[in-house]
Write a protein that holds these residues in place. Sequence first.
Motif, PDB file in Angstrom:
ATOM      1  N   ASP A  29       0.828  -1.205   0.000  1.00  0.00           N
ATOM      2  CA  ASP A  29       0.000   0.000   0.000  1.00  0.00           C
ATOM      3  C   ASP A  29       0.864   1.257   0.000  1.00  0.00           C
ATOM      4  OD1 ASP A  29      -2.259  -1.594   0.139  1.00  0.00           O
ATOM      5  OD2 ASP A  29      -2.362  -1.510   2.317  1.00  0.00           O
ATOM      6  N   SER A  30       0.244   2.388  -0.318  1.00  0.00           N
ATOM      7  CA  SER A  30       0.931   3.679  -0.285  1.00  0.00           C
ATOM      8  C   SER A  30       1.329   4.040   1.140  1.00  0.00           C
ATOM      9  CB  SER A  30       0.017   4.784  -0.823  1.00  0.00           C
ATOM     10  OG  SER A  30      -0.289   4.545  -2.173  1.00  0.00           O
ATOM     11  N   ALA A  31       2.432   4.769   1.266  1.00  0.00           N
ATOM     12  CA  ALA A  31       2.882   5.371   2.528  1.00  0.00           C
ATOM     13  C   ALA A  31       3.189   4.356   3.633  1.00  0.00           C
ATOM     14  CB  ALA A  31       1.851   6.387   3.022  1.00  0.00           C
ATOM     15  N   VAL A  32       3.752   3.189   3.259  1.00  0.00           N
ATOM     16  CA  VAL A  32       4.129   2.203   4.277  1.00  0.00           C
ATOM     17  C   VAL A  32       5.643   2.081   4.445  1.00  0.00           C
ATOM     18  CG1 VAL A  32       2.000   0.867   4.070  1.00  0.00           C
ATOM     19  CG2 VAL A  32       3.992   0.253   2.679  1.00  0.00           C
ATOM     20  N   GLY A  33       6.440   2.781   3.592  1.00  0.00           N
ATOM     21  CA  GLY A  33       7.884   2.784   3.776  1.00  0.00           C
ATOM     22  C   GLY A  33       8.695   2.038   2.733  1.00  0.00           C
ATOM     23  N   LYS A  34       8.097   1.703   1.592  1.00  0.00           N
ATOM     24  CA  LYS A  34       8.838   0.990   0.544  1.00  0.00           C
ATOM     25  C   LYS A  34      10.044   1.788   0.071  1.00  0.00           C
ATOM     26  CE  LYS A  34       5.302   0.715  -2.158  1.00  0.00           C
ATOM     27  NZ  LYS A  34       4.334   1.434  -1.342  1.00  0.00           N
ATOM     28  N   SER A  35       9.863   3.076  -0.159  1.00  0.00           N
ATOM     29  CA  SER A  35      10.964   3.924  -0.641  1.00  0.00           C
ATOM     30  C   SER A  35      12.056   4.060   0.407  1.00  0.00           C
ATOM     31  CB  SER A  35      10.444   5.312  -1.026  1.00  0.00           C
ATOM     32  OG  SER A  35       9.555   5.210  -2.111  1.00  0.00           O
ATOM     33  N   GLN A  36      11.679   4.136   1.673  1.00  0.00           N
ATOM     34  CA  GLN A  36      12.669   4.236   2.748  1.00  0.00           C
ATOM     35  C   GLN A  36      13.451   2.931   2.899  1.00  0.00           C
ATOM     36  OE1 GLN A  36      13.698   6.914   4.212  1.00  0.00           O
ATOM     37  NE2 GLN A  36      12.185   8.092   3.071  1.00  0.00           N
ATOM     38  N   SER A  89      10.287  12.208   3.188  1.00  0.00           N
ATOM     39  CA  SER A  89      10.205  11.541   1.887  1.00  0.00           C
ATOM     40  C   SER A  89       8.961  11.983   1.137  1.00  0.00           C
ATOM     41  CB  SER A  89      10.212  10.028   2.058  1.00  0.00           C
ATOM     42  OG  SER A  89       9.044   9.613   2.712  1.00  0.00           O
ATOM     43  N   LYS A  90       9.050  11.886  -0.194  1.00  0.00           N
ATOM     44  CA  LYS A  90       7.930  12.238  -1.066  1.00  0.00           C
ATOM     45  C   LYS A  90       7.355  10.962  -1.656  1.00  0.00           C
ATOM     46  CE  LYS A  90      10.065  16.610  -2.235  1.00  0.00           C
ATOM     47  NZ  LYS A  90      10.801  17.352  -3.242  1.00  0.00           N
ATOM     48  N   ALA A  91       6.111  11.022  -2.037  1.00  0.00           N
ATOM     49  CA  ALA A  91       5.442   9.862  -2.624  1.00  0.00           C
ATOM     50  C   ALA A  91       6.109   9.487  -3.948  1.00  0.00           C
ATOM     51  CB  ALA A  91       3.968  10.158  -2.853  1.00  0.00           C
ATOM     52  N   THR A  92       6.238   8.201  -4.188  1.00  0.00           N
ATOM     53  CA  THR A  92       6.788   7.708  -5.442  1.00  0.00           C
ATOM     54  C   THR A  92       5.745   7.857  -6.538  1.00  0.00           C
ATOM     55  OG1 THR A  92       8.121   6.094  -4.250  1.00  0.00           O
ATOM     56  CG2 THR A  92       7.776   5.687  -6.593  1.00  0.00           C
ATOM     57  N   GLN A 118      18.713  -5.675  -8.317  1.00  0.00           N
ATOM     58  CA  GLN A 118      17.947  -4.594  -8.926  1.00  0.00           C
ATOM     59  C   GLN A 118      16.628  -4.529  -8.173  1.00  0.00           C
ATOM     60  OE1 GLN A 118      17.576  -5.877 -12.983  1.00  0.00           O
ATOM     61  NE2 GLN A 118      19.571  -5.035 -13.557  1.00  0.00           N
ATOM     62  N   ILE A 119      16.424  -3.448  -7.410  1.00  0.00           N
ATOM     63  CA  ILE A 119      15.238  -3.334  -6.567  1.00  0.00           C
ATOM     64  C   ILE A 119      14.334  -2.249  -7.136  1.00  0.00           C
ATOM     65  CG2 ILE A 119      14.358  -2.987  -4.239  1.00  0.00           C
ATOM     66  CD1 ILE A 119      17.964  -3.616  -4.463  1.00  0.00           C
ATOM     67  N   TRP A 120      13.100  -2.615  -7.414  1.00  0.00           N
ATOM     68  CA  TRP A 120      12.114  -1.703  -7.992  1.00  0.00           C
ATOM     69  C   TRP A 120      11.135  -1.289  -6.913  1.00  0.00           C
ATOM     70  CZ3 TRP A 120      11.985  -0.445 -13.298  1.00  0.00           C
ATOM     71  CH2 TRP A 120      12.988  -1.062 -14.051  1.00  0.00           C
ATOM     72  N   ASP A 121      10.878  -0.002  -6.832  1.00  0.00           N
ATOM     73  CA  ASP A 121       9.969   0.589  -5.847  1.00  0.00           C
ATOM     74  C   ASP A 121       8.729   1.092  -6.580  1.00  0.00           C
ATOM     75  OD1 ASP A 121       8.803   1.984  -3.733  1.00  0.00           O
ATOM     76  OD2 ASP A 121      10.202   3.659  -3.861  1.00  0.00           O
ATOM     77  N   THR A 122       7.577   0.547  -6.247  1.00  0.00           N
ATOM     78  CA  THR A 122       6.334   0.942  -6.921  1.00  0.00           C
ATOM     79  C   THR A 122       5.632   2.041  -6.144  1.00  0.00           C
ATOM     80  OG1 THR A 122       5.009  -0.704  -5.751  1.00  0.00           O
ATOM     81  CG2 THR A 122       6.048  -1.401  -7.807  1.00  0.00           C
ATOM     82  N   ALA A 123       4.670   2.683  -6.791  1.00  0.00           N
ATOM     83  CA  ALA A 123       3.948   3.798  -6.199  1.00  0.00           C
ATOM     84  C   ALA A 123       2.959   3.338  -5.109  1.00  0.00           C
ATOM     85  CB  ALA A 123       3.182   4.575  -7.274  1.00  0.00           C
ATOM     86  N   GLY A 124       2.650   2.066  -5.059  1.00  0.00           N
ATOM     87  CA  GLY A 124       1.731   1.574  -4.031  1.00  0.00           C
ATOM     88  C   GLY A 124       0.281   1.754  -4.377  1.00  0.00           C
TER      89      GLY A 124
END
Length: 77
Positions: free
Chosen positions: A23-30, A44-47, A67-73
């Motif tokens: 889901d969005s805003a759970v810390g994937k980008s971090q 941090s800003k939303a992907t 290779q790690i891919w970060d999705t927008a959620g």
Amino acid sequence: MSNYHGDFSQKIDYVFKIVLIRDSAVGKSQLLARFSRNEFSLDSKATIGVEFQTKMMVIDHKNVKAQIWDTAGQERK
């Protein structure tokens, strides 16, 4: 497909492609920033769309490329 990285001087033994989905805003980008660059930011800003990072590691004397891919959620269920 080449098994060498960059200037062809380093053989890559394994390549792992990992996609972070949640889901969005759970810390994937971090999670990605901490793993790939050892960084953490409270601001941090939303992907938007998809972002990715690559990290080279040596594990048991083998060159490993992650290779790690970060999705927008906002994927559809």
